[in-house]
Design an enzyme around this catalytic site. Structure first.
Site, PDB file in Angstrom:
ATOM      1  N   LYS A 164       0.849  -1.186   0.000  1.00  0.00           N
ATOM      2  CA  LYS A 164       0.000   0.000   0.000  1.00  0.00           C
ATOM      3  C   LYS A 164       0.882   1.232   0.000  1.00  0.00           C
ATOM      4  O   LYS A 164       1.751   1.392   0.856  1.00  0.00           O
ATOM      5  CB  LYS A 164      -0.917   0.057   1.220  1.00  0.00           C
ATOM      6  CG  LYS A 164      -1.946   1.205   1.122  1.00  0.00           C
ATOM      7  CD  LYS A 164      -2.588   1.532   2.449  1.00  0.00           C
ATOM      8  CE  LYS A 164      -1.813   2.523   3.264  1.00  0.00           C
ATOM      9  NZ  LYS A 164      -1.763   3.898   2.675  1.00  0.00           N
TER      10      LYS A 164
ATOM     11  N   GLU B 168      10.401   0.798  10.376  1.00  0.00           N
ATOM     12  CA  GLU B 168      11.395   1.883  10.270  1.00  0.00           C
ATOM     13  C   GLU B 168      10.635   3.155  10.575  1.00  0.00           C
ATOM     14  O   GLU B 168       9.815   3.607   9.782  1.00  0.00           O
ATOM     15  CB  GLU B 168      12.012   1.890   8.860  1.00  0.00           C
ATOM     16  CG  GLU B 168      13.319   2.673   8.803  1.00  0.00           C
ATOM     17  CD  GLU B 168      13.119   4.103   8.368  1.00  0.00           C
ATOM     18  OE1 GLU B 168      13.024   4.976   9.268  1.00  0.00           O
ATOM     19  OE2 GLU B 168      13.047   4.362   7.167  1.00  0.00           O
TER      20      GLU B 168
ATOM     21  N   GLU C 116       9.320  14.854  16.562  1.00  0.00           N
ATOM     22  CA  GLU C 116       9.721  14.864  15.156  1.00  0.00           C
ATOM     23  C   GLU C 116       8.853  15.860  14.388  1.00  0.00           C
ATOM     24  O   GLU C 116       7.629  15.734  14.344  1.00  0.00           O
ATOM     25  CB  GLU C 116       9.587  13.473  14.553  1.00  0.00           C
ATOM     26  CG  GLU C 116      10.118  13.376  13.134  1.00  0.00           C
ATOM     27  CD  GLU C 116      10.042  11.965  12.594  1.00  0.00           C
ATOM     28  OE1 GLU C 116      10.991  11.561  11.889  1.00  0.00           O
ATOM     29  OE2 GLU C 116       9.043  11.276  12.850  1.00  0.00           O
TER      30      GLU C 116
ATOM     31  N   CYS D 166      13.208  10.831   7.776  1.00  0.00           N
ATOM     32  CA  CYS D 166      13.150  10.238   9.120  1.00  0.00           C
ATOM     33  C   CYS D 166      14.463  10.385   9.867  1.00  0.00           C
ATOM     34  O   CYS D 166      14.477  10.447  11.093  1.00  0.00           O
ATOM     35  CB  CYS D 166      12.733   8.777   9.025  1.00  0.00           C
ATOM     36  SG  CYS D 166      13.724   7.833   7.859  1.00  0.00           S
TER      37      CYS D 166
END
Length: 496
Positions: A188, A264, A395, A298
């Site tokens: 997806k 991850e 983040e 990231c």
């Protein structure tokens, strides 16, 4: 209903864009015949609409993947699996300009960086194409009247959920080791960036992969992503994205069939500059470490720690360097930073900038919108930050960083570790002893020395702490997609 549309990019002119779901090597509509729009982040205008997958479509894709895994794909030799991956890499290389242009159109990244991404896709597919016939077990000598050996076997049907920041690169990181080891895939894409993967999917069939080996659906995380995570006939799920969603996937995997999981996830990476660093080089890498891919990375080096003896000099030079980054139209060759991917992401980043201001941090440069159209944000640097500030702990996923002083090596490591994340870090110094000593102590899956964001398919990538489980890339990724079988054969007579 037609399952392609004619679109245009400044690089390619008009091209044919698939919009269906790719299941069993065929383009199909979603079961509910629903569509959703994808937006050009540089103009805020609708590009097109693509078919939306629901739970029923996930079921169909899993069924195709299961039949392929138990049937045709099982009969393909490791050598031929490798050849198919190499052929797929050749097709991507042949269509590099198109894939990069679609990536820029849908994601907003600069065309120059998009071409670099596609180069990384090609390299990754070729790397794992080379691994396909080198996945070996071993014999274990235990007793003269026994024969023992191990077999690394494919896990089965793998659900893979990829993010919007590197759509095709993350696709390659996922499918490379999965296909090399003989698994089948239901993937997806992120709902913000479905287009480039849909173009890519047509090359999978052309490369010779049997029907059902690779299935691609476009859809939303709360529907299609949740269905993949909880599906009883998916053997393993791999996800790249936020830690919050990673937790939800782990819960769903555990509550269903206890499927294997690799994640991850997020990061809040420290970038440490010691007093003996080459300041000009360090500034170049620090700038690249945070503003690469618009800060939507990231492993972005969002927390910059500079030795107090060079802090003022470094900050002034870094401010100048950040303002030299070309922000604007992704299709201009000189553009380094395009728009953020969506209105939601733009608003989220601007919310963090406001939070930093309210908590008392100083905006050294940036801090606002760039232009009046598109989701563009100025490269932003905060100083006078405290470790407990939101902008130092959470983040942001945008072109926003914070810079602070440190006194000595112990202080730098303490500051670096003041986070729940552990994806990456960097050290800038001319002293080899310092570089090795600090690298060894940092709690991060990747540590760069005198550089940043230097990734390669040969080098494993993944996080410590809340930045994930398992490793992508390198030989290490093969372990994510294999399960070990031990076989014990009795050569002698009866024991009992």
């Amino acid at each position: 209903m037609g399952l392609t549309v004619e679109l245009k990019t400044p690089v390619t002119g008009t091209y044919t864009q698939p919009i269906g779901l790719f299941i069993n090597n065929e383009w199909v509509e979603g079961a509910d015949k629903k569509k959703f729009e994808t937006i050009n982040p540089a103009t805020e205008e609708v590009i097109t609409s693509v078919c939306e997958a629901t739970e029923k479509d996930v079921d169909a894709a899993v069924k195709a993947a299961r039949e392929a895994f138990e049937g045709s794909w099982r009969q393909v030799t490791p050598h031929d699996r490798g050849l198919m991956l190499l052929k797929l890499a050749d097709l991507v290389e042949k269509n590099l300009e198109l894939l990069a242009a679609v990536e820029s159109l849908d994601n907003g990244k600069s065309i120059t960086l998009a071409k670099g991404d596609i180069g990384g896709v090609i390299k990754c597919l070729r790397y794992y194409g080379g691994w396909a016939d080198k996945i070996e077990g071993k014999t274990i000598d235990i007793a003269p009247d026994m024969f023992h050996y191990t077999r690394p076997e494919p896990i089965g049907v793998c659900g893979q959920i990829i993010p919007w920041n590197f759509p095709l690169l993350m696709l390659a990181w996922k499918i490379g080791p999965a296909l090399a080891t003989g698994n089948t895939i239901v993937m997806k894409t992120a709902e913000q960036t479905p287009l480039s993967a849909l173009v890519f999917a047509q090359y999978v069939k052309e490369a010779g992969f049997p029907p059902g080996v690779f299935n691609l659906i476009s859809g939303f995380g709360k529907v299609a992503g949740a269905a993949i995570s909880s599906h009883m006939d998916i053997d393993k799920v791999a996800f790249t994205g936020s830690t919050v969603v990673g937790r939800a996937i782990m819960k769903a995997a555990a509550a269903s069939n206890l499927k294997k999981v690799t994640l991850e996830l997020g990061g809040k990476s420290p970038n440490i500059v010691f007093s003996d660093a080459d300041i000009e080089q360090a500034i170049s890498w620090v700038n690249f470490g945070i503003y690469y891919n618009h800060g939507q990375c990231c492993c972005a080096g969002t927390r910059i720690f500079v030795h107090e003896s060079i802090y003022d000099k470094f900050l002034e030079a870094f401010k100048k360097r950040s303002q030299q980054n070309k922000v604007g139209d992704p299709f201009h060759a000189e553009t380094f930073q395009g728009p953020q991917v969506s209105q939601l992401q733009y608003d989220r980043i601007m919310g963090y900038i406001e939070s930093g201001k309210k908590e008392g941090a100083t905006v050294e440069v940036g801090g606002g919108r760039h232009g009046d159209k598109g989701y563009f944000i100025q490269p932003t640097i905060f100083s006078n930050v405290r470790p407990d500030m939101k902008i130092m702990q959470e983040e942001i996923f945008g072109p926003v960083c914070a810079i602070a002083k440190f006194k000595d090596e112990e202080d730098a490591i303490k500051l670096a570790h003041d986070t729940t994340y552990g994806l990456a870090a960097a050290v800038h110094t001319k002293d080899l002893n310092t570089a090795i000593r600090v690298s060894n102590r940092l709690k991060a899956g990747t540590v760069w020395v005198n550089c940043y964001n230097m990734l390669d398919p040969q080098l494993p990538f993944g996080g410590f702490k809340e930045s994930g489980i398992g490793r992508e890339l390198g030989e290490a990724a093969l372990a994510n997609y294999t399960q070990n079988k031990s076989v014990a054969i009795r050569l002698g007579g009866a024991l009992f």
